[in-house]
Design an enzyme around this catalytic site. Sequence first.
Site, mmCIF file in Angstrom:
data_model
loop_
_atom_site.group_PDB
_atom_site.id
_atom_site.type_symbol
_atom_site.label_atom_id
_atom_site.label_comp_id
_atom_site.label_asym_id
_atom_site.label_seq_id
_atom_site.Cartn_x
_atom_site.Cartn_y
_atom_site.Cartn_z
ATOM 1 N N ASP A 84 0.829 -1.196 0.000
ATOM 2 C CA ASP A 84 0.000 0.000 0.000
ATOM 3 C C ASP A 84 0.878 1.266 0.000
ATOM 4 O O ASP A 84 2.057 1.196 0.384
ATOM 5 C CB ASP A 84 -0.894 -0.059 1.260
ATOM 6 C CG ASP A 84 -2.153 0.772 1.123
ATOM 7 O OD1 ASP A 84 -2.432 1.259 0.021
ATOM 8 O OD2 ASP A 84 -2.865 0.921 2.132
ATOM 9 N N HIS A 222 -9.953 4.514 -1.778
ATOM 10 C CA HIS A 222 -9.149 4.619 -0.551
ATOM 11 C C HIS A 222 -9.937 5.389 0.500
ATOM 12 O O HIS A 222 -10.950 6.022 0.197
ATOM 13 C CB HIS A 222 -7.836 5.349 -0.849
ATOM 14 C CG HIS A 222 -6.829 4.462 -1.505
ATOM 15 N ND1 HIS A 222 -5.725 3.975 -0.844
ATOM 16 C CD2 HIS A 222 -6.790 3.935 -2.752
ATOM 17 C CE1 HIS A 222 -5.043 3.201 -1.671
ATOM 18 N NE2 HIS A 222 -5.668 3.160 -2.834
ATOM 19 N N GLY A 223 -9.411 5.358 1.725
ATOM 20 C CA GLY A 223 -10.019 6.156 2.782
ATOM 21 C C GLY A 223 -11.417 5.692 3.146
ATOM 22 O O GLY A 223 -12.297 6.507 3.421
ATOM 23 N N SER A 225 -12.685 4.173 5.812
ATOM 24 C CA SER A 225 -13.192 4.345 7.182
ATOM 25 C C SER A 225 -14.028 5.612 7.302
ATOM 26 O O SER A 225 -13.642 6.664 6.789
ATOM 27 C CB SER A 225 -12.027 4.432 8.170
ATOM 28 O OG SER A 225 -11.296 3.238 8.147
ATOM 29 N N THR A 247 -8.330 2.888 9.304
ATOM 30 C CA THR A 247 -8.548 3.537 10.614
ATOM 31 C C THR A 247 -9.554 2.785 11.479
ATOM 32 O O THR A 247 -9.356 2.647 12.693
ATOM 33 C CB THR A 247 -9.025 5.000 10.428
ATOM 34 O OG1 THR A 247 -8.202 5.626 9.455
ATOM 35 C CG2 THR A 247 -8.935 5.781 11.729
HETATM 36 O O1 G3H Z 1 -4.750 2.688 2.077
HETATM 37 C C1 G3H Z 1 -5.378 2.762 3.152
HETATM 38 C C2 G3H Z 1 -6.688 3.302 3.173
HETATM 39 O O2 G3H Z 1 -7.003 4.098 2.115
HETATM 40 C C3 G3H Z 1 -7.384 3.420 4.451
HETATM 41 O O3 G3H Z 1 -8.065 4.617 4.687
HETATM 42 O O4 G3H Z 1 -7.895 4.782 7.149
HETATM 43 O O5 G3H Z 1 -9.609 6.057 5.891
HETATM 44 O O6 G3H Z 1 -9.802 3.601 6.124
HETATM 45 P P1 G3H Z 1 -8.884 4.772 6.039
HETATM 46 ZN ZN ZN Z 2 -5.159 4.610 1.065
#
Ligand code: G3H
Ligand code: ZN
Length: 295
Positions: A84, A222-223, A225, A247
Amino acid sequence: MYTTSMTLREAIADAEAKKVAIGHFNISNIEMLWATFHAAKRLGVPAIIGVSEGERDFIGVKQIVAIIKSIREEYNYPLYLNADHTYSFEKVKEAIDAGFDSAIYDGAKLSFEENVKVAKQCVEYARGKVSSSGAPILIESELGYIGQSSKVLDGIPEGVDLKEGLTKPEQALQFVKESGIDLFAPAVGNIHGMMRVGNDPDLDIPRIKEIRKEAGVPLVLHGGSGTTDSDFVKAIEAGISIVHISTELRVAYVNGIKKSLQENPEEVAPYKYMKLPVQEVEKVVEGRLKLFNKM
Ligand code: G3H
Ligand code: ZN
């Protein structure tokens, strides 16, 4: 019935055909890995284990490849390993050489030209090489800045522009064409990390649809959470094939440790006091996998 012989590319194509998404979960240690694997296995769906540069330095680059390979072989299970958020060609090369199934070159903070240039270099290096399971290695890239850390947030991450900063469909097309990447990660209202209070910003669903059409390759969100269930469902319907969650797992894990130690202050055996945090992570993974796989 999924088996270990299914490559990551095939698993993604299968998800696209079914209009579901594969869950990608970031882990920092073997406890989080078992929690993720057990949840996926119980549901019988493929899953991707993600390790960022920091996470894989902590676990060991070659060691995480060996552990995933041993689980995959022992259980005949489609569990994949992704390098990642990788910020240099050298680190992508290291992951490819170690046998990862995929790697993300993250040049989201750089200019379009610089981002494309290194992404292309990663693609060229990956071509013809195979992962520890003998499958072709996929390269993903990001275009559009969505913040950098998986943590609890009190505001939108600095530098993120939820209007002008979203990825434009024509840029997606140009980026994929010039770099040759296999997977594309756009900025569509998503942010890394999760708001302490309330949900994360809404996703731009029509934008996801347009980008998928223009980019011509599977999309990664991505992201994850903090995103609402209904936004996830709509985003997957619109063309997202992989969703990243970190997260939420970190929060479940640390809260589980705190609770466990409060309840058993005299316990010194890690395999006993770590049971609760593992269960807490497993619950989160299971809930997300059910949603992503329409179960
Ligand atoms: O690559 C990791 C993620 O995009 C996780 O994002 O912490 O908002 O779930 P997040
Ligand atoms: Zn990410």
